[in-house]
Motif scaffolding. Structure first.
Motif, mmCIF file in Angstrom:
data_model
loop_
_atom_site.group_PDB
_atom_site.id
_atom_site.type_symbol
_atom_site.label_atom_id
_atom_site.label_comp_id
_atom_site.label_asym_id
_atom_site.label_seq_id
_atom_site.Cartn_x
_atom_site.Cartn_y
_atom_site.Cartn_z
ATOM 1 N N PRO A 63 0.792 -1.237 0.000
ATOM 2 C CA PRO A 63 0.000 0.000 0.000
ATOM 3 C C PRO A 63 0.817 1.276 0.000
ATOM 4 N N LYS A 64 2.091 1.229 0.407
ATOM 5 C CA LYS A 64 2.929 2.425 0.427
ATOM 6 C C LYS A 64 3.920 2.457 -0.752
ATOM 7 N N PHE A 65 3.783 1.523 -1.682
ATOM 8 C CA PHE A 65 4.690 1.499 -2.831
ATOM 9 C C PHE A 65 4.351 2.639 -3.788
ATOM 10 N N ASN A 66 5.377 3.436 -4.143
ATOM 11 C CA ASN A 66 5.161 4.568 -5.033
ATOM 12 C C ASN A 66 6.167 4.665 -6.178
ATOM 13 N N LYS A 67 7.349 4.118 -6.008
ATOM 14 C CA LYS A 67 8.356 4.276 -7.055
ATOM 15 C C LYS A 67 9.276 3.064 -7.096
ATOM 16 N N GLU A 68 9.759 2.781 -8.284
ATOM 17 C CA GLU A 68 10.666 1.663 -8.484
ATOM 18 C C GLU A 68 12.121 2.059 -8.257
ATOM 19 N N ILE A 69 12.433 3.319 -8.500
ATOM 20 C CA ILE A 69 13.817 3.792 -8.407
ATOM 21 C C ILE A 69 13.978 4.670 -7.165
ATOM 22 N N HIS A 70 14.931 4.323 -6.321
ATOM 23 C CA HIS A 70 15.209 5.090 -5.115
ATOM 24 C C HIS A 70 16.182 6.218 -5.442
ATOM 25 N N GLU A 71 15.873 7.406 -4.966
ATOM 26 C CA GLU A 71 16.772 8.546 -5.127
ATOM 27 C C GLU A 71 17.459 8.837 -3.798
ATOM 28 N N TYR A 72 18.765 8.771 -3.786
ATOM 29 C CA TYR A 72 19.554 9.074 -2.600
ATOM 30 C C TYR A 72 20.318 10.375 -2.859
ATOM 31 N N THR A 73 19.906 11.440 -2.184
ATOM 32 C CA THR A 73 20.534 12.746 -2.397
ATOM 33 C C THR A 73 21.899 12.837 -1.730
ATOM 34 N N ASN A 74 22.152 11.979 -0.727
ATOM 35 C CA ASN A 74 23.430 11.967 -0.006
ATOM 36 C C ASN A 74 23.719 13.297 0.674
ATOM 37 N N HIS A 75 22.664 13.975 1.062
ATOM 38 C CA HIS A 75 22.800 15.268 1.732
ATOM 39 C C HIS A 75 22.951 15.035 3.235
ATOM 40 N N GLN A 76 24.145 14.597 3.613
ATOM 41 C CA GLN A 76 24.465 14.329 5.016
ATOM 42 C C GLN A 76 25.963 14.079 5.098
ATOM 43 N N PRO A 77 26.530 14.117 6.306
ATOM 44 C CA PRO A 77 27.975 13.889 6.434
ATOM 45 C C PRO A 77 28.357 12.486 5.975
ATOM 46 N N GLY A 78 29.601 12.357 5.552
ATOM 47 C CA GLY A 78 30.102 11.049 5.167
ATOM 48 C C GLY A 78 30.025 10.066 6.327
ATOM 49 N N THR A 79 29.677 8.811 6.029
ATOM 50 C CA THR A 79 29.504 7.825 7.090
ATOM 51 C C THR A 79 29.397 6.431 6.500
ATOM 52 N N THR A 80 29.293 5.452 7.380
ATOM 53 C CA THR A 80 29.074 4.060 6.996
ATOM 54 C C THR A 80 27.591 3.744 7.151
ATOM 55 N N MET A 81 26.934 3.467 6.046
ATOM 56 C CA MET A 81 25.542 3.019 6.090
ATOM 57 C C MET A 81 25.472 1.616 5.515
ATOM 58 N N TRP A 82 24.288 1.041 5.563
ATOM 59 C CA TRP A 82 24.099 -0.272 4.942
ATOM 60 C C TRP A 82 22.682 -0.372 4.426
ATOM 61 N N TYR A 83 22.535 -1.095 3.341
ATOM 62 C CA TYR A 83 21.203 -1.316 2.785
ATOM 63 C C TYR A 83 20.801 -2.763 3.062
ATOM 64 N N HIS A 84 19.535 -2.948 3.376
ATOM 65 C CA HIS A 84 19.050 -4.294 3.695
ATOM 66 C C HIS A 84 17.553 -4.358 3.450
ATOM 67 N N ASP A 85 17.052 -5.562 3.354
ATOM 68 C CA ASP A 85 15.618 -5.725 3.133
ATOM 69 C C ASP A 85 14.847 -5.260 4.362
ATOM 70 N N HIS A 86 13.635 -4.728 4.091
ATOM 71 C CA HIS A 86 12.807 -4.175 5.166
ATOM 72 C C HIS A 86 11.331 -4.516 4.943
ATOM 73 N N ALA A 87 11.063 -5.615 4.241
ATOM 74 C CA ALA A 87 9.676 -5.961 3.917
ATOM 75 C C ALA A 87 8.900 -6.326 5.173
ATOM 76 N N MET A 88 7.653 -5.898 5.212
ATOM 77 C CA MET A 88 6.789 -6.130 6.361
ATOM 78 C C MET A 88 6.694 -7.617 6.665
ATOM 79 N N ALA A 89 7.010 -7.988 7.908
ATOM 80 C CA ALA A 89 6.868 -9.342 8.439
ATOM 81 C C ALA A 89 7.860 -10.337 7.855
#
Length: 622
Positions: free
Chosen positions: A141-167
């Motif tokens: 119900p909250k799906f709106n776009k296929e392509i994620h835009e990351y502006t990177n407007h924040q200090p340099g750091t270590t992040m990670w991407y991972h799945d976040h699907a409900m349940a």
């Protein structure tokens, strides 16, 4: 005589025989738009991975079929675009509990990727209800776009991407859907830190295996339930995996190295130190660089927490140094070691890297500037199947949002942990500072809704004084953080990052609002009765802004949709002695133990070794 290698038995698995692997770096597919921003495509797909040189290949799910996924390297304020394509099978290879939110009436395999730690528009944040299936045939119900835009407007750091699907987060991440996102900035370029072949992102996870080398994940908790397969309150594995290899080693030169440590486990925490008791230099936390490096002997990392460390091996030539895990939960002779450094390589050239005296300019937030102080309890109850369930603010996931910050406002959140164990609480979108932890009278709070402190405030630990997006909320304490809501409005989340807790309703929405007064506005004032057992207690309204550290008690007011879970309400019907053991903070586990309880909620630690056991029948959909 060594035992035959059995992937289900860590005592038979040789340690430090596989070299540490550095995850591959993602390459942009092409540049898009007038400003030629990099565009990436990562395909979530089934693959095979060898966790140990003596193991057969293991079925995993990975970005581009790899575990860990490719590392994305980005630059501050230079936007990139990423499309995460779901090409996974239609059925999960791990046990799906169809009684959880969204699992009951949705497709069995769903994904959505969250960039953990990112300052990003909510539609690119990886909302758990923005899931989608293979080729986008079904969407949440909250799906709106296929392509994620990351502006990177924040200090340099270590992040990670991972799945976040409900349940499904616990299963999808455990299956391998995780990777690094390294954001670099000009400060890093000027700092002359160890880089290139002397910089390693380190993803630490724990896993268990069946005898045939396949991944093991439990299909039931260690107490009787009427649901099968059923979620378990927490799972810890009996092996330690670093960048996809079991207990690897890294050959290093006698010089400085930079390590970006990430705890990517479902439930296990780590306290990291070196076997030679050498000091490490910490230069960053979740949100980026510290204001100045600090020497530490150890650092605790709960799931999703990161730390940026420099280790100087220049005086360790010829040594073998083990990276230790001294965390006392679930510890044994195998999980108390992580990897090994072998200072065996000759120095290629002079080490000209540096650890600067100053790093990021301090820009602290001050409690007296806060517009709202929210008191948010962490409580326990049971679900309709009599399983233990943990809640935030006494509400389930689907209840209307109660945390509605105003854009450009400063807020203080006080987490009141009434459960007898810790929780790593993660807030999407923002980075915060930890103000303090303080013990309180639990019985008084549960009976009358009053927070009465029983000790002085405790300052943040030395390794958590920087910007954070995940905080350890100690049992029996009020943990206070401060944050600035800026740049974006919309639908975000806050949740426990023990993945089994998150999937079973320990997650709540955040609605960042625009054009509302950043004061104690009506949307933050909620008249709520407090439930405790079968009696009614006080009601009040949210405490006003500007908290004071001299206050010894405050009144809380939140409604509870279900009574709090007391020891007498635990849905364990087999052995009464289990209930008694749940009061202990931790219990030693022997090599032959199959399940280990932790406080109110037993955490599965076993490895199933009977590979001939038939796969359970597909459950009916509740």
């Amino acid at each position: 005589m060594s035992l035959p290698i059995n992937p289900s038995d860590p005592a038979t698995i040789p340690k430090f025989v596989d070299a540490l692997q550095k995850p591959v770096t993602a390459k942009p597919k092409y540049c898009r738009g007038q400003k030629k921003h990099d565009y990436y495509e990562l395909v979530m797909m089934e693959g095979e991975h060898r966790f140990h040189k003596h193991f057969p290949n293991t079925l995993i799910w990975g970005y581009n079929g790899l575990y860990p996924g490719p590392t994305i390297e980005a630059t501050k304020d230079k936007p990139i675009y990423v499309k995460y394509k779901n090409q996974l099978p239609l059925q999960h290879f791990l046990p799906v509990d169809f009684t959880l939110h969204a699992a009951n009436d949705s497709q069995e395999v769903r994904t959505v990727t969250h960039l953990h730690g990112a300052n990003v528009d909510w539609e690119s944040d990886g909302h758990p209800e923005a899931w989608y299936t293979r080729d986008y045939r079904h969407t949440g119900p909250k799906f709106n776009k296929e392509i994620h835009e990351y502006t990177n407007h924040q200090p340099g750091t270590t992040m990670w991407y991972h799945d976040h699907a409900m349940a499904l987060t616990r299963l999808n991440v455990y299956a391998g859907l995780a990777g690094f996102y390294l954001l670099r900035d000009a400060l890093e370029e000027r700092s002359n830190l160890p880089c290139g072949e002397y910089e390693y992102p380190i993803l630490i996870q724990d896993k268990s295996f069946n005898e045939d080398g396949s991944l093991f994940y439990p299909d039931e908790p260690p107490f009787p339930v009427t649901v099968h397969p059923s979620i378990t309150p927490g799972f810890v594995g009996n092996t330690i995996v670093v960048n996809g290899k079991l207990w690897p080693y890294l050959d290093v030169e006698p010089r400085k190295y930079r390590f970006r440590f990430l705890n990517g486990s479902n439930r296990r925490g780590y306290v990291i130190s070196l076997s030679n008791e050498q000091t490490m230099m910490q230069i960053g936390t979740d949100g980026g660089f510290l204001s100045a490096p600090q020497a530490i002997q150890s650092v605790e990392l709960l799931p999703a927490e990161r730390t940026d460390i420099i280790i100087d091996f220049s005086a360790c030539e010829g040594q073998e140094i083990t990276l230790l895990n001294t965390d006392t939960d679930f510890i044994d002779e195998h999980t108390n070691v992580i990897m090994q450094f072998k200072v065996s390589l000759p120095l290629k050239c002079e080490d000209t890297s540096d650890i600067p005296e100053r790093l990021a300019v301090t820009m602290d937030l001050h409690p007296h500037h806060a517009h709202i102080d929210r008191q948010l309890p962490l409580t326990a109850t049971t679900d309709e199947f009599r399983r233990p369930m943990l809640l935030l603010n006494n509400r389930m996931y689907h209840d209307p949002a109660t945390e509605k910050p105003s854009l450009d406002s400063i807020e203080v959140w006080s987490f009141i942990n009434t459960t007898p164990f810790i929780h790593p609480i993660h807030l999407h979108l923002i980075q915060f500072k930890i103000l303090e932890r303080r013990p309180f009278d639990l019985e008084l709070y549960q009976n009358e809704g009053i927070v009465s402190f029983t000790g002085p405030p405790e300052e943040p630990r030395d390794y958590e004084r920087g910007w954070k997006d995940t905080v350890k909320v100690d049992a029996g304490k009020v943990t206070k953080i401060i944050m600035h809501w800026k740049d974006h409005v919309g639908n975000y989340m806050w949740h426990c990052h023990f993945l089994e807790h998150e999937d079973h309703d320990m997650m709540r929405p955040i609605l960042v609002m625009k054009d509302v007064h950043a004061v104690q506005q009506p949307h933050a004032e909620i008249e709520q009765p407090t439930h405790h057992e079968a009696t009614t207690t006080t009601t009040s309204t949210t405490t006003a802004s500007t908290p004071t550290t001299n206050t010894t008690s405050t009144t809380h007011h939140n409604e509870s949709p279900a009574p709090l879970l007391n020891a007498s309400q635990i849905p364990f019907t087999e052995e009464e002695e289990i209930v008694e053991s749940l009061a202990e903070e931790s219990t030693h586990i022997g090599n032959n133990d199959q399940h280990r309880p932790i406080l109110l909620f037993p955490t599965t630690t076993s490895t199933r070794t009977d590979t001939n056991r038939p796969r359970p029948r597909r459950p009916r959909r509740f």
